[in-house]
Design an enzyme around this catalytic site. Sequence first.
Site, PDB file in Angstrom:
ATOM      1  N   HIS A 202       0.871  -1.177   0.000  1.00  0.00           N
ATOM      2  CA  HIS A 202       0.000   0.000   0.000  1.00  0.00           C
ATOM      3  C   HIS A 202       0.915   1.237   0.000  1.00  0.00           C
ATOM      4  CE1 HIS A 202      -2.829   2.916   1.828  1.00  0.00           C
ATOM      5  NE2 HIS A 202      -3.811   2.074   1.543  1.00  0.00           N
TER       6      HIS A 202
ATOM      7  N   ASP B 208       2.884  -4.913   8.064  1.00  0.00           N
ATOM      8  CA  ASP B 208       1.643  -4.157   7.878  1.00  0.00           C
ATOM      9  C   ASP B 208       0.498  -5.174   7.934  1.00  0.00           C
ATOM     10  OD1 ASP B 208      -0.643  -3.015   6.821  1.00  0.00           O
ATOM     11  OD2 ASP B 208       0.360  -2.053   5.128  1.00  0.00           O
TER      12      ASP B 208
ATOM     13  N   GLN C 209      -4.635  -5.690   6.526  1.00  0.00           N
ATOM     14  CA  GLN C 209      -5.588  -6.628   5.903  1.00  0.00           C
ATOM     15  C   GLN C 209      -5.517  -8.019   6.507  1.00  0.00           C
ATOM     16  OE1 GLN C 209      -7.932  -5.684   3.884  1.00  0.00           O
ATOM     17  NE2 GLN C 209      -7.169  -3.649   3.401  1.00  0.00           N
TER      18      GLN C 209
ATOM     19  N   LYS D 222     -10.831  -1.113   9.946  1.00  0.00           N
ATOM     20  CA  LYS D 222     -10.997  -2.230   9.010  1.00  0.00           C
ATOM     21  C   LYS D 222     -11.377  -3.505   9.748  1.00  0.00           C
ATOM     22  CE  LYS D 222      -8.007  -0.308   5.480  1.00  0.00           C
ATOM     23  NZ  LYS D 222      -6.745  -0.360   4.734  1.00  0.00           N
TER      24      LYS D 222
ATOM     25  N   CYS E 190      -4.779   2.533  -3.747  1.00  0.00           N
ATOM     26  CA  CYS E 190      -3.539   3.014  -3.109  1.00  0.00           C
ATOM     27  C   CYS E 190      -2.368   2.066  -3.375  1.00  0.00           C
ATOM     28  CB  CYS E 190      -3.690   3.225  -1.594  1.00  0.00           C
ATOM     29  SG  CYS E 190      -4.869   4.487  -1.175  1.00  0.00           S
TER      30      CYS E 190
HETATM   31  C1  LIG Z   1      -5.814   0.407   4.487  1.00  0.00           C
HETATM   32  C2  LIG Z   1      -4.397  -0.027   4.428  1.00  0.00           C
HETATM   33  C3  LIG Z   1      -3.380   0.801   4.884  1.00  0.00           C
HETATM   34  C4  LIG Z   1      -3.649   2.193   5.393  1.00  0.00           C
HETATM   35  O1  LIG Z   1      -4.520   2.157   6.475  1.00  0.00           O
HETATM   36  P1  LIG Z   1      -5.223   3.501   7.001  1.00  0.00           P
HETATM   37  O2  LIG Z   1      -6.290   2.977   7.908  1.00  0.00           O
HETATM   38  O3  LIG Z   1      -5.770   4.201   5.794  1.00  0.00           O
HETATM   39  O4  LIG Z   1      -4.206   4.289   7.703  1.00  0.00           O
HETATM   40  C5  LIG Z   1      -2.093   0.316   4.839  1.00  0.00           C
HETATM   41  N1  LIG Z   1      -1.824  -0.906   4.382  1.00  0.00           N
HETATM   42  C6  LIG Z   1      -2.778  -1.741   3.935  1.00  0.00           C
HETATM   43  C7  LIG Z   1      -2.401  -3.106   3.481  1.00  0.00           C
HETATM   44  C8  LIG Z   1      -4.094  -1.320   3.948  1.00  0.00           C
HETATM   45  O5  LIG Z   1      -5.042  -2.132   3.510  1.00  0.00           O
END
Ligand SMILES: *Cc1c(COP(=O)(O)O)cnc(C)c1O
Length: 406
Positions: free
Chosen positions: A121, A199, A202, A225, A364
Amino acid sequence: MFDIQEIRSQFSILDREVNGKPLVYLDNAATSQKPNSVLEVCHAYYTELNANVHRGIHTLSQLATEEMELSRRKIQKFINAKHDFEVIFTKGTTEGLNLIAYILTQKVQKDDEIIISYLEHHSNIVPWQLLCERTGAKLRVIPIDENGILQMDYFDQFLSEKTKVVSVNQVSNALGIVNPIEEIIAKTRKNTDAYIVIDGAQSAPHFHIDVQKMDCDFFVFSGHKMYAPMGTGILYGKREILEVLPPFHGGGEMIATCSFEETTYAGLPFKYEAGTPNVGGNIALGAAVDFMNKVGHQAIQSHENALLEYAQRQLLEIEGLKVYGEKAHRTGVVSFNLEGVGISSDVGMILDKMGIAVRTGHHCTQPIMNFFNIAGTVRASFAIYNTFEEIDLLVEGVKKAQRMLG
Ligand SMILES: *Cc1c(COP(=O)(O)O)cnc(C)c1O
């Protein structure tokens, strides 16, 4: 087995209509809906508890502090962190990643290397580019093959004594690809002393997370999320690391003593929580964790995988529909395009007329779109409350879009 109707009844928004049709919400990778239990906690916080935390002697301040610290311990358990003070409240994954890239500045020098992947992302790309600008370090990017799978032989070649950070997502938001983070972490540990950042934006909504077993140094995710309010998120960092790294934001809450000559910092987690936090949101994140625990990780994963399988099978039967990413390695997301339809948002607009919410565009993740030589995809993403009937509606809608646009 869980009762899907009972689950759905906990999400009032799912009863609403969009464009005269029942809402079919398939944009969960952008943000999930929130169960009533979470909304009630937010409401109760502002109607019964609202006060600033940690500095008040008065009753409400103490109650609010206790609730927020209780939530921190729920999240500690949820990700199996060793200590509750390794759990830092943020406003989301983006803030978490920026924080980490900033506090690692002193640990990175000219010609050092930061490894990320093609599947990241933008928020796991740009903070590292900024770090490279500050330090003169270089970014190395693990490439993908045409199935969206990381080419691990490149990763093996990249690893060296120059590697100072390895930062990858556990699950790609654009393709739903599950990355081999066990292998990435093991090889990084074996061959370097680099910091390992995962990260989990997801993965935390779908998988059981165990940061100790994973053995990463940092793990970040977004509350919104995974059934919690917007503006909530978590940064997990190992104690030994967070204790010695410098703070990010300076301000209230994060100091032990402050004078013009010298300021000393508070201990963990407060060193990284400058300013007034999102107290109500952070408490509600604990309620979202309660919700997920109650449903159970087993049920979440098996239901969502069944939805994905079902969606994938039906979509692939549509002639001229291309799904991106190897299907055996995916979770929660199906990303596709219709042949001859140049603009994914055209499909999204037709689906919206039918009450179906999907995401279209680059998600993104422009490097992935560039790799496949496309401007974007249509992305349907699933949560615990989605049904097989909703997938039928999606498939019907995609067929209709194909007739209209083809
Ligand atoms: C949504 C997302 C982000 C960013 O998250 P925010 O809640 O917009 O700060 C970063 N990495 C991944 C894989 C995402 O899906």
